[in-house]
Enzyme design. Structure first.
Site, PDB file in Angstrom:
ATOM      1  N   ASN A 208      -7.792  17.191 -20.441  1.00 15.43           N
ATOM      2  CA  ASN A 208      -9.080  17.363 -21.114  1.00 15.43           C
ATOM      3  C   ASN A 208      -8.985  17.561 -22.623  1.00 15.43           C
ATOM      4  O   ASN A 208      -9.827  18.228 -23.223  1.00 15.43           O
ATOM      5  CB  ASN A 208      -9.889  18.460 -20.424  1.00 15.43           C
ATOM      6  CG  ASN A 208      -9.165  19.785 -20.420  1.00 15.43           C
ATOM      7  OD1 ASN A 208      -8.112  19.908 -21.029  1.00 15.43           O
ATOM      8  ND2 ASN A 208      -9.734  20.769 -19.771  1.00 15.43           N
TER       9      ASN A 208
ATOM     10  N   LYS B 253      -4.149  18.386 -26.834  1.00 17.41           N
ATOM     11  CA  LYS B 253      -3.222  18.264 -25.704  1.00 17.41           C
ATOM     12  C   LYS B 253      -2.543  16.883 -25.684  1.00 17.41           C
ATOM     13  O   LYS B 253      -2.992  15.946 -26.352  1.00 17.41           O
ATOM     14  CB  LYS B 253      -3.986  18.535 -24.407  1.00 17.41           C
ATOM     15  CG  LYS B 253      -4.552  19.967 -24.329  1.00 17.41           C
ATOM     16  CD  LYS B 253      -5.213  20.229 -22.972  1.00 17.41           C
ATOM     17  CE  LYS B 253      -5.765  21.640 -22.898  1.00 17.41           C
ATOM     18  NZ  LYS B 253      -6.336  21.931 -21.550  1.00 17.41           N
TER      19      LYS B 253
ATOM     20  N   TYR C  11       0.212  29.464 -19.975  1.00 21.15           N
ATOM     21  CA  TYR C  11      -0.845  29.369 -18.966  1.00 21.15           C
ATOM     22  C   TYR C  11      -0.543  30.270 -17.762  1.00 21.15           C
ATOM     23  O   TYR C  11      -1.032  30.015 -16.659  1.00 21.15           O
ATOM     24  CB  TYR C  11      -1.030  27.921 -18.528  1.00 21.15           C
ATOM     25  CG  TYR C  11      -1.890  27.084 -19.482  1.00 21.15           C
ATOM     26  CD1 TYR C  11      -3.242  27.372 -19.675  1.00 21.15           C
ATOM     27  CD2 TYR C  11      -1.364  25.998 -20.178  1.00 21.15           C
ATOM     28  CE1 TYR C  11      -4.032  26.614 -20.528  1.00 21.15           C
ATOM     29  CE2 TYR C  11      -2.152  25.239 -21.036  1.00 21.15           C
ATOM     30  CZ  TYR C  11      -3.495  25.555 -21.198  1.00 21.15           C
ATOM     31  OH  TYR C  11      -4.291  24.805 -22.044  1.00 21.15           O
TER      32      TYR C  11
ATOM     33  N   ARG D 237     -14.513  17.231 -25.678  1.00 18.24           N
ATOM     34  CA  ARG D 237     -14.076  16.807 -24.339  1.00 18.24           C
ATOM     35  C   ARG D 237     -14.934  15.662 -23.800  1.00 18.24           C
ATOM     36  O   ARG D 237     -14.428  14.760 -23.133  1.00 18.24           O
ATOM     37  CB  ARG D 237     -14.066  18.006 -23.388  1.00 18.24           C
ATOM     38  CG  ARG D 237     -12.838  18.898 -23.627  1.00 18.24           C
ATOM     39  CD  ARG D 237     -12.926  20.184 -22.867  1.00 18.24           C
ATOM     40  NE  ARG D 237     -11.657  20.915 -22.853  1.00 18.24           N
ATOM     41  CZ  ARG D 237     -11.543  22.195 -22.518  1.00 18.24           C
ATOM     42  NH1 ARG D 237     -12.623  22.876 -22.164  1.00 18.24           N
ATOM     43  NH2 ARG D 237     -10.368  22.784 -22.535  1.00 18.24           N
TER      44      ARG D 237
ATOM     45  N   HIS E 166      -7.451  22.498 -26.016  1.00 15.80           N
ATOM     46  CA  HIS E 166      -7.514  23.883 -25.539  1.00 15.80           C
ATOM     47  C   HIS E 166      -8.276  24.708 -26.561  1.00 15.80           C
ATOM     48  O   HIS E 166      -8.171  24.452 -27.763  1.00 15.80           O
ATOM     49  CB  HIS E 166      -6.093  24.456 -25.399  1.00 15.80           C
ATOM     50  CG  HIS E 166      -6.071  25.957 -25.296  1.00 15.80           C
ATOM     51  ND1 HIS E 166      -6.355  26.623 -24.132  1.00 15.80           N
ATOM     52  CD2 HIS E 166      -5.834  26.915 -26.233  1.00 15.80           C
ATOM     53  CE1 HIS E 166      -6.286  27.933 -24.358  1.00 15.80           C
ATOM     54  NE2 HIS E 166      -5.965  28.133 -25.623  1.00 15.80           N
TER      55      HIS E 166
ATOM     56  N   GLU F 113      -2.215  33.919 -28.329  1.00 15.82           N
ATOM     57  CA  GLU F 113      -1.836  32.503 -28.302  1.00 15.82           C
ATOM     58  C   GLU F 113      -1.398  32.013 -29.682  1.00 15.82           C
ATOM     59  O   GLU F 113      -0.454  31.220 -29.795  1.00 15.82           O
ATOM     60  CB  GLU F 113      -3.012  31.680 -27.789  1.00 15.82           C
ATOM     61  CG  GLU F 113      -3.304  31.952 -26.314  1.00 15.82           C
ATOM     62  CD  GLU F 113      -4.602  31.359 -25.802  1.00 15.82           C
ATOM     63  OE1 GLU F 113      -4.914  31.561 -24.614  1.00 15.82           O
ATOM     64  OE2 GLU F 113      -5.309  30.684 -26.582  1.00 15.82           O
TER      65      GLU F 113
ATOM     66  N   PHE G  87      -3.642  23.961  -9.287  1.00 16.85           N
ATOM     67  CA  PHE G  87      -3.335  22.933 -10.289  1.00 16.85           C
ATOM     68  C   PHE G  87      -2.233  23.339 -11.265  1.00 16.85           C
ATOM     69  O   PHE G  87      -1.931  22.604 -12.201  1.00 16.85           O
ATOM     70  CB  PHE G  87      -4.614  22.569 -11.066  1.00 16.85           C
ATOM     71  CG  PHE G  87      -5.275  23.729 -11.795  1.00 16.85           C
ATOM     72  CD1 PHE G  87      -4.786  24.186 -13.011  1.00 16.85           C
ATOM     73  CD2 PHE G  87      -6.385  24.356 -11.253  1.00 16.85           C
ATOM     74  CE1 PHE G  87      -5.386  25.248 -13.680  1.00 16.85           C
ATOM     75  CE2 PHE G  87      -7.005  25.422 -11.913  1.00 16.85           C
ATOM     76  CZ  PHE G  87      -6.493  25.866 -13.136  1.00 16.85           C
TER      77      PHE G  87
HETATM   78  P1  RTP Z   1      -8.184  25.702 -21.787  1.00 16.85           P
HETATM   79  O1  RTP Z   1      -7.692  27.073 -21.367  1.00 16.85           O
HETATM   80  O2  RTP Z   1      -7.109  24.649 -21.757  1.00 16.85           O
HETATM   81  O3  RTP Z   1      -8.913  25.748 -23.087  1.00 16.85           O
HETATM   82  O4  RTP Z   1      -9.282  25.217 -20.730  1.00 16.85           O
HETATM   83  P2  RTP Z   1     -10.492  26.041 -20.098  1.00 16.85           P
HETATM   84  O5  RTP Z   1     -10.491  27.443 -20.595  1.00 16.85           O
HETATM   85  O6  RTP Z   1     -11.720  25.233 -20.305  1.00 16.85           O
HETATM   86  O7  RTP Z   1     -10.122  25.988 -18.564  1.00 16.85           O
HETATM   87  P3  RTP Z   1      -9.153  26.943 -17.718  1.00 16.85           P
HETATM   88  O8  RTP Z   1      -9.899  27.372 -16.519  1.00 16.85           O
HETATM   89  O9  RTP Z   1      -8.554  27.992 -18.601  1.00 16.85           O
HETATM   90  O10 RTP Z   1      -8.018  25.934 -17.237  1.00 16.85           O
HETATM   91  C1  RTP Z   1      -6.905  25.658 -18.054  1.00 16.85           C
HETATM   92  C2  RTP Z   1      -6.562  24.195 -17.961  1.00 16.85           C
HETATM   93  O11 RTP Z   1      -6.062  23.884 -16.687  1.00 16.85           O
HETATM   94  C3  RTP Z   1      -6.389  22.540 -16.360  1.00 16.85           C
HETATM   95  N1  RTP Z   1      -7.201  22.514 -15.150  1.00 16.85           N
HETATM   96  N2  RTP Z   1      -7.047  21.625 -14.224  1.00 16.85           N
HETATM   97  N3  RTP Z   1      -7.277  20.079 -11.847  1.00 16.85           N
HETATM   98  C4  RTP Z   1      -8.097  21.104 -12.049  1.00 16.85           C
HETATM   99  O12 RTP Z   1      -8.952  21.410 -11.248  1.00 16.85           O
HETATM  100  C5  RTP Z   1      -7.944  21.887 -13.272  1.00 16.85           C
HETATM  101  N4  RTP Z   1      -8.657  22.946 -13.608  1.00 16.85           N
HETATM  102  C6  RTP Z   1      -8.183  23.335 -14.816  1.00 16.85           C
HETATM  103  C7  RTP Z   1      -7.173  21.977 -17.525  1.00 16.85           C
HETATM  104  O13 RTP Z   1      -6.260  21.335 -18.423  1.00 16.85           O
HETATM  105  C8  RTP Z   1      -7.744  23.235 -18.133  1.00 16.85           C
HETATM  106  O14 RTP Z   1      -8.126  23.030 -19.455  1.00 16.85           O
HETATM  107 MG    MG Z   2      -8.759  28.647 -20.595  1.00 15.57          MG
END
Ligand code: RTP
Ligand code: MG
Length: 139
Positions: free
Chosen positions: A114, A11, A51, A104, A117, A128, A59
């Site tokens: 973070n 990222k 996304y 991470r 992805h 994707e 967020f």
């Molecule tokens: P990713 O899809 O990026 O691999 O991350 P992930 O599965 O671990 O988490 P996900 O729930 O899919 O969330 C996607 C991305 O959104 C941002 N985020 N920000 N501020 C917040 O509370 C928050 N929560 C999620 C993060 O960049 C997260 O990776």
């Molecule tokens: Mg995710």
């Protein structure tokens, strides 16, 4: 796409902070083969589509702003059990909760910024990967 593949992005935060090489080294050391890879920058529309599943989350605006603010490294990776093993390698969404030695834990700044992805299912890995690469860019 075969189900032993996953999709990742390094990222904008990690690219800005100079962690690209270290992260690729960890991915390589963990046994992933690079099927496709490029440096690119997402448009607002790209990030909103990519996304889209999070469009109702509080967020979302911040996430789109972040993911478009600079270049990313996009890649398709191959390994047995790729999706699950890659999620283990990157660690929890919130770096404060990410296990020791995960990408991470080492390189992320916050829950939003973070560093990497990782696809969360074989189906999403295929969607994707195809979002970022044509068949002619996969080897
Ligand atoms: P990713 O899809 O990026 O691999 O991350 P992930 O599965 O671990 O988490 P996900 O729930 O899919 O969330 C996607 C991305 O959104 C941002 N985020 N920000 N501020 C917040 O509370 C928050 N929560 C999620 C993060 O960049 C997260 O990776
Ligand atoms: Mg995710």
């Amino acid at each position: 796409m075969a189900t032993n593949r996953t999709f990742t992005m390094i990222k904008p935060d990690a690219v800005e902070n100079g962690h690209t090489g270290a992260i690729l080294e960890k991915i390589n050391a963990a046994g992933f083969r690079i099927v496709a890879m490029k440096k690119t920058q997402m448009t607002k529309r790209d990030a909103e589509t990519f996304y889209g599943v999070h469009s109702e989350r509080p967020f979302f605006g911040e996430l789109v702003e972040f993911m478009t603010r600079g270049p990313i490294i996009a890649a398709i990776l191959e390994k047995d059990n790729a999706v699950e093993d890659f999620r283990t390698l990157i660690g929890a969404t919130n770096p404060a909760e990410a296990a020791e030695g995960t990408i991470r834990q080492l390189y992320a700044t916050s829950i939003g910024e973070n560093a990497v992805h990782g696809s969360d299912s074989d189906e999403n890995a295929a969607i994707e990967g195809a979002f970022h690469f044509s068949g002619r860019e996969m080897f």
